[in-house]
Design a protein around this motif. Sequence first.
Motif, PDB file in Angstrom:
ATOM      1  N   SER A  62       0.804  -1.168   0.023  1.00 24.89           N
ATOM      2  CA  SER A  62       0.173  -0.003   0.020  1.00 24.89           C
ATOM      3  C   SER A  62       0.806   1.266  -0.048  1.00 24.89           C
ATOM      4  CB  SER A  62      -1.033   0.133   1.247  1.00 24.89           C
ATOM      5  OG  SER A  62      -1.631   1.216   1.559  1.00 24.89           O
ATOM      6  N   PRO A  63       0.557   2.272  -0.915  1.00 25.77           N
ATOM      7  CA  PRO A  63       1.291   3.595  -0.947  1.00 25.77           C
ATOM      8  C   PRO A  63       1.278   4.443   0.358  1.00 25.77           C
ATOM      9  CG  PRO A  63      -0.297   3.384  -2.980  1.00 25.77           C
ATOM     10  CD  PRO A  63      -0.521   2.218  -1.932  1.00 25.77           C
ATOM     11  N   LEU A  64       0.309   3.916   1.019  1.00 24.97           N
ATOM     12  CA  LEU A  64       0.200   4.922   2.507  1.00 24.97           C
ATOM     13  C   LEU A  64       0.803   4.229   3.657  1.00 24.97           C
ATOM     14  CD1 LEU A  64      -3.596   5.494   2.206  1.00 24.97           C
ATOM     15  CD2 LEU A  64      -1.624   6.822   1.263  1.00 24.97           C
ATOM     16  N   ARG A  65       1.428   2.993   3.316  1.00 27.18           N
ATOM     17  CA  ARG A  65       2.229   2.470   4.537  1.00 27.18           C
ATOM     18  C   ARG A  65       3.529   3.077   4.666  1.00 27.18           C
ATOM     19  NH1 ARG A  65       1.924  -3.989   4.762  1.00 27.18           N
ATOM     20  NH2 ARG A  65       3.784  -3.375   5.484  1.00 27.18           N
ATOM     21  N   ARG A  98      -8.936   9.313 -11.757  1.00 27.75           N
ATOM     22  CA  ARG A  98      -7.976   9.809 -11.119  1.00 27.75           C
ATOM     23  C   ARG A  98      -8.638  11.100 -10.241  1.00 27.75           C
ATOM     24  NH1 ARG A  98      -3.760   7.534 -12.650  1.00 27.75           N
ATOM     25  NH2 ARG A  98      -2.247   8.986 -11.257  1.00 27.75           N
ATOM     26  N   LYS A  99      -8.048  11.394  -9.021  1.00 26.86           N
ATOM     27  CA  LYS A  99      -8.211  12.639  -8.392  1.00 26.86           C
ATOM     28  C   LYS A  99      -6.997  13.463  -8.659  1.00 26.86           C
ATOM     29  CE  LYS A  99     -11.805  11.291  -5.129  1.00 26.86           C
ATOM     30  NZ  LYS A  99     -12.087  11.496  -3.679  1.00 26.86           N
ATOM     31  N   THR A 100      -7.298  14.765  -8.829  1.00 28.12           N
ATOM     32  CA  THR A 100      -6.310  15.751  -8.939  1.00 28.12           C
ATOM     33  C   THR A 100      -6.149  16.749  -8.130  1.00 28.12           C
ATOM     34  OG1 THR A 100      -6.014  15.123 -11.183  1.00 28.12           O
ATOM     35  CG2 THR A 100      -4.886  17.092 -10.791  1.00 28.12           C
ATOM     36  N   PRO A 122     -10.045  10.951   4.471  1.00 28.93           N
ATOM     37  CA  PRO A 122     -11.037   9.911   4.493  1.00 28.93           C
ATOM     38  C   PRO A 122     -11.427   9.212   3.242  1.00 28.93           C
ATOM     39  CG  PRO A 122     -11.872  11.790   5.960  1.00 28.93           C
ATOM     40  CD  PRO A 122     -10.681  12.166   5.030  1.00 28.93           C
ATOM     41  N   GLY A 123     -11.192   7.832   3.416  1.00 25.94           N
ATOM     42  CA  GLY A 123     -11.779   7.212   1.951  1.00 25.94           C
ATOM     43  C   GLY A 123     -10.724   7.175   0.752  1.00 25.94           C
ATOM     44  N   LEU A 124      -9.662   8.081   0.735  1.00 27.14           N
ATOM     45  CA  LEU A 124      -8.830   7.970  -0.185  1.00 27.14           C
ATOM     46  C   LEU A 124      -8.004   6.845  -0.396  1.00 27.14           C
ATOM     47  CD1 LEU A 124      -7.782   9.461  -2.778  1.00 27.14           C
ATOM     48  CD2 LEU A 124      -5.883  10.599  -1.363  1.00 27.14           C
ATOM     49  N   GLN A 125      -8.180   6.108  -1.434  1.00 27.33           N
ATOM     50  CA  GLN A 125      -7.474   4.741  -1.559  1.00 27.33           C
ATOM     51  C   GLN A 125      -6.738   4.744  -3.201  1.00 27.33           C
ATOM     52  OE1 GLN A 125     -10.239   1.412  -1.083  1.00 27.33           O
ATOM     53  NE2 GLN A 125      -8.994   1.189   0.913  1.00 27.33           N
ATOM     54  N   SER A 126      -5.487   4.768  -3.188  1.00 23.42           N
ATOM     55  CA  SER A 126      -4.792   4.583  -4.548  1.00 23.42           C
ATOM     56  C   SER A 126      -4.931   3.343  -5.137  1.00 23.42           C
ATOM     57  CB  SER A 126      -3.444   5.342  -4.193  1.00 23.42           C
ATOM     58  OG  SER A 126      -2.673   4.988  -5.354  1.00 23.42           O
ATOM     59  N   THR A 127      -5.048   3.345  -6.388  1.00 21.10           N
ATOM     60  CA  THR A 127      -4.846   2.031  -6.897  1.00 21.10           C
ATOM     61  C   THR A 127      -3.472   1.192  -7.015  1.00 21.10           C
ATOM     62  OG1 THR A 127      -4.357   2.972  -9.157  1.00 21.10           O
ATOM     63  CG2 THR A 127      -6.927   2.702  -8.817  1.00 21.10           C
ATOM     64  N   ALA A 128      -2.400   2.213  -6.510  1.00 22.46           N
ATOM     65  CA  ALA A 128      -1.145   2.005  -6.238  1.00 22.46           C
ATOM     66  C   ALA A 128      -0.361   1.502  -7.620  1.00 22.46           C
ATOM     67  CB  ALA A 128      -1.074   0.854  -5.422  1.00 22.46           C
ATOM     68  N   VAL A 129      -0.954   1.937  -8.905  1.00 20.02           N
ATOM     69  CA  VAL A 129      -0.313   1.675 -10.321  1.00 20.02           C
ATOM     70  C   VAL A 129       0.522   2.565 -10.613  1.00 20.02           C
ATOM     71  CG1 VAL A 129      -0.821   1.489 -12.642  1.00 20.02           C
ATOM     72  CG2 VAL A 129      -2.299   0.481 -10.904  1.00 20.02           C
ATOM     73  N   ALA A 130      -0.014   4.211 -10.738  1.00 17.91           N
ATOM     74  CA  ALA A 130       0.951   5.243 -11.121  1.00 17.91           C
ATOM     75  C   ALA A 130       0.331   6.558 -10.483  1.00 17.91           C
ATOM     76  CB  ALA A 130       1.239   5.131 -12.371  1.00 17.91           C
ATOM     77  N   ARG A 140       2.611  25.806 -12.502  1.00 16.28           N
ATOM     78  CA  ARG A 140       1.601  25.150 -11.722  1.00 16.28           C
ATOM     79  C   ARG A 140       2.026  23.600 -11.296  1.00 16.28           C
ATOM     80  NH1 ARG A 140      -2.127  23.895 -15.726  1.00 16.28           N
ATOM     81  NH2 ARG A 140      -0.776  24.342 -17.438  1.00 16.28           N
ATOM     82  N   ILE A 141       1.426  23.198 -10.351  1.00 15.00           N
ATOM     83  CA  ILE A 141       1.902  21.758  -9.705  1.00 15.00           C
ATOM     84  C   ILE A 141       0.536  21.263  -9.391  1.00 15.00           C
ATOM     85  CG2 ILE A 141       3.217  20.734  -8.124  1.00 15.00           C
ATOM     86  CD1 ILE A 141       4.674  23.274  -7.377  1.00 15.00           C
ATOM     87  N   GLU A 142       0.458  19.945  -9.749  1.00 16.93           N
ATOM     88  CA  GLU A 142      -0.595  19.223  -9.333  1.00 16.93           C
ATOM     89  C   GLU A 142      -0.107  17.703  -8.982  1.00 16.93           C
ATOM     90  OE1 GLU A 142      -3.156  19.444 -12.847  1.00 16.93           O
ATOM     91  OE2 GLU A 142      -2.388  17.691 -13.711  1.00 16.93           O
ATOM     92  N   ILE A 143      -1.049  17.244  -7.919  1.00 23.52           N
ATOM     93  CA  ILE A 143      -0.980  15.712  -7.720  1.00 23.52           C
ATOM     94  C   ILE A 143      -1.934  15.036  -8.281  1.00 23.52           C
ATOM     95  CG2 ILE A 143      -0.873  14.185  -5.725  1.00 23.52           C
ATOM     96  CD1 ILE A 143       0.686  16.487  -4.141  1.00 23.52           C
ATOM     97  N   SER A 144      -1.977  13.993  -9.148  1.00 23.94           N
ATOM     98  CA  SER A 144      -2.623  13.108  -9.481  1.00 23.94           C
ATOM     99  C   SER A 144      -2.725  11.642  -8.987  1.00 23.94           C
ATOM    100  CB  SER A 144      -2.595  12.977 -11.085  1.00 23.94           C
ATOM    101  OG  SER A 144      -3.653  12.327 -11.772  1.00 23.94           O
ATOM    102  N   ILE A 145      -3.713  11.105  -8.453  1.00 25.40           N
ATOM    103  CA  ILE A 145      -3.783   9.822  -7.737  1.00 25.40           C
ATOM    104  C   ILE A 145      -4.974   9.147  -8.583  1.00 25.40           C
ATOM    105  CG2 ILE A 145      -4.546   8.453  -5.663  1.00 25.40           C
ATOM    106  CD1 ILE A 145      -3.573  11.028  -4.203  1.00 25.40           C
ATOM    107  N   GLY A 146      -4.398   7.864  -8.980  1.00 22.87           N
ATOM    108  CA  GLY A 146      -5.289   6.956  -9.416  1.00 22.87           C
ATOM    109  C   GLY A 146      -6.033   6.260  -8.627  1.00 22.87           C
ATOM    110  N   VAL A 147      -7.499   6.261  -8.757  1.00 22.90           N
ATOM    111  CA  VAL A 147      -8.679   5.501  -7.755  1.00 22.90           C
ATOM    112  C   VAL A 147      -9.238   4.657  -8.421  1.00 22.90           C
ATOM    113  CG1 VAL A 147      -8.566   7.897  -6.339  1.00 22.90           C
ATOM    114  CG2 VAL A 147     -10.115   7.678  -8.400  1.00 22.90           C
ATOM    115  N   ALA A 148      -9.926   3.745  -7.658  1.00 20.40           N
ATOM    116  CA  ALA A 148     -10.763   2.847  -8.117  1.00 20.40           C
ATOM    117  C   ALA A 148     -12.131   3.235  -8.546  1.00 20.40           C
ATOM    118  CB  ALA A 148     -10.728   1.272  -7.259  1.00 20.40           C
TER     119      ALA A 148
END
Length: 148
Positions: A62-65, A98-100, A122-130, A140-148
């Motif tokens: 898990s990316p969050l560990r 994705r959530k950006t 709360p509830g954010l879960q990355s797909t842990a792919v990229a 500009r800067i953004e963070i993009s997380i793959g979500v299920a």
Amino acid sequence: MPTQTLQQALHIVGIALHTHNGEAFDTIPQHWQRFGSEQVLSRIPNKLSDDVYAVYTRFENSPLRPDSRYTLIIGAAVTSTDAMPEGMSSVTIPPSLRKTYPVEPATPQQVGATWLQLWQEPGLQSTAVADFERFTPDGRIEISIGVA
């Protein structure tokens, strides 16, 4: 944050670092220094733009560990990985939901703090792919997380 769909795969070429969250605040800044000092962006052929991507991929758990090991590739989106320079790596970010999250413009030092805030969402879960950060030439800067 509303979800968005990445319609087409992004192919990123750059330099790779294998690290984990427990050491990231030490290893990642050094990796960025290497990216700059070796002028990596200027050596990447077939670039789509001068946007810089920092892609977190190949997660071992898990990316969050805190002990999560992963690969960070800092580079650029390309049209082809065929002419990849020696010593560089590639990763493909597949089409995905994705959530950006925006980071205050022109403040790269806020990226780590933004990640820490996202991990508490709360509830954010990355797909842990990229998952990735994108830095544009205009600041500009953004963070993009793959979500299920």
